[in-house]
Design a protein around this motif. Structure first.
Motif, PDB file in Angstrom:
ATOM      1  N   THR A  20       0.856  -1.181   0.000  1.00  0.00           N
ATOM      2  CA  THR A  20       0.000   0.000   0.000  1.00  0.00           C
ATOM      3  C   THR A  20       0.898   1.238   0.000  1.00  0.00           C
ATOM      4  O   THR A  20       2.081   1.147   0.348  1.00  0.00           O
ATOM      5  N   GLU A  22       0.976   3.460   2.167  1.00  0.00           N
ATOM      6  CA  GLU A  22       1.459   3.612   3.549  1.00  0.00           C
ATOM      7  C   GLU A  22       2.649   2.700   3.831  1.00  0.00           C
ATOM      8  O   GLU A  22       3.615   3.101   4.476  1.00  0.00           O
ATOM      9  N   LYS A  69       3.004  14.443   1.185  1.00  0.00           N
ATOM     10  CA  LYS A  69       1.680  15.069   1.189  1.00  0.00           C
ATOM     11  C   LYS A  69       1.258  15.432  -0.238  1.00  0.00           C
ATOM     12  O   LYS A  69       0.126  15.172  -0.642  1.00  0.00           O
ATOM     13  N   ALA A  72       0.366  12.265  -2.100  1.00  0.00           N
ATOM     14  CA  ALA A  72      -0.884  11.695  -1.584  1.00  0.00           C
ATOM     15  C   ALA A  72      -2.076  12.460  -2.160  1.00  0.00           C
ATOM     16  O   ALA A  72      -3.082  11.865  -2.544  1.00  0.00           O
ATOM     17  N   GLU A  73      -1.946  13.775  -2.222  1.00  0.00           N
ATOM     18  CA  GLU A  73      -3.016  14.588  -2.804  1.00  0.00           C
ATOM     19  C   GLU A  73      -3.193  14.271  -4.286  1.00  0.00           C
ATOM     20  O   GLU A  73      -4.324  14.221  -4.780  1.00  0.00           O
ATOM     21  N   GLN A  74      -2.090  14.042  -4.984  1.00  0.00           N
ATOM     22  CA  GLN A  74      -2.172  13.717  -6.407  1.00  0.00           C
ATOM     23  C   GLN A  74      -2.838  12.353  -6.629  1.00  0.00           C
ATOM     24  O   GLN A  74      -3.580  12.182  -7.590  1.00  0.00           O
ATOM     25  N   ARG A  75      -2.544  11.402  -5.725  1.00  0.00           N
ATOM     26  CA  ARG A  75      -3.156  10.076  -5.858  1.00  0.00           C
ATOM     27  C   ARG A  75      -4.669  10.126  -5.697  1.00  0.00           C
ATOM     28  O   ARG A  75      -5.389   9.367  -6.336  1.00  0.00           O
ATOM     29  N   THR A  76      -5.143  10.999  -4.823  1.00  0.00           N
ATOM     30  CA  THR A  76      -6.580  11.053  -4.556  1.00  0.00           C
ATOM     31  C   THR A  76      -7.308  12.024  -5.481  1.00  0.00           C
ATOM     32  O   THR A  76      -8.532  11.995  -5.553  1.00  0.00           O
ATOM     33  N   ALA A  77      -6.563  12.877  -6.168  1.00  0.00           N
ATOM     34  CA  ALA A  77      -7.193  13.843  -7.072  1.00  0.00           C
ATOM     35  C   ALA A  77      -7.691  13.137  -8.327  1.00  0.00           C
ATOM     36  O   ALA A  77      -7.161  12.112  -8.738  1.00  0.00           O
ATOM     37  N   GLU A  78      -8.669  13.740  -8.908  1.00  0.00           N
ATOM     38  CA  GLU A  78      -9.190  13.218 -10.165  1.00  0.00           C
ATOM     39  C   GLU A  78      -8.141  13.423 -11.254  1.00  0.00           C
ATOM     40  O   GLU A  78      -7.485  14.464 -11.312  1.00  0.00           O
TER      41      GLU A  78
END
Length: 161
Positions: A20, A22, A69, A72-78
């Motif tokens: 994962t 993490e 950070k 992580a934001e890029q992974r969750t962004a559309e």
């Protein structure tokens, strides 16, 4: 895919497995900690140099945290839907990188000024391995490989000062 030596579909011969984000982060943090412990040892820092070292190490950790950070934001962004949106995303990453490089340089410059000439020679070789093209793929691999002998030679030079 299938029977290839790399394990197919993201499994790099068992090295990464199905980790994962993490778990990957934990591995990277452990490697970074080990690299900094090794660097501190080969530099043979004097007591007067340790506050500058601690500040430098904290700045590098801060950089790693900001990078984690950001990704992580890029992974969750559309995902960007258009070519222009992809370019905007790339420009945002480039701006982030430039800002981070500036902060790293500032921290490095303050620490580097505290080193003796012999320590600078050791640091230059070690830091190149940590941040150069190999460093981005894992850097120094223990004491083996090319860094094994260079690290040992550098250790003696740093201790003589």
């Amino acid at each position: 895919p299938g029977d290839c030596a790399m394990g197919g579909k993201g499994n790099w011969g068992g090295r990464m497995g199905n980790a994962t984000p993490e778990q990957m982060q934990e591995r990277m943090d452990a490697r970074r900690t080990a690299k900094f412990e090794r660097l501190e040892n080969v530099l043979s820092l004097q007591e007067a140099q340790k506050p500058a070292w601690d500040t430098f190490k904290a700045a590098m950790q801060e950089h790693a945290n900001a990078r984690n950070k950001f990704f992580a934001e890029q992974r969750t962004a559309e995902a960007p839907a258009t070519a222009l949106a992809r370019l905007d995303r790339a420009a945002a990453f480039n701006s982030f990188q430039q800002e981070q490089i500036g902060k790293k340089r500032e921290a490095l410059q303050a620490f580097y000024g505290q080193l003796s000439d012999a320590q600078k020679t050791v640091f230059d070789a070690e830091f190149q391995m940590m941040t150069g093209p190999r460093g981005m793929r894992g850097g120094m691999r223990g004491m083996g490989g090319m860094m094994g002998m260079q690290g040992m030679q550098g250790m003696g030079a740093a201790q003589q000062q």
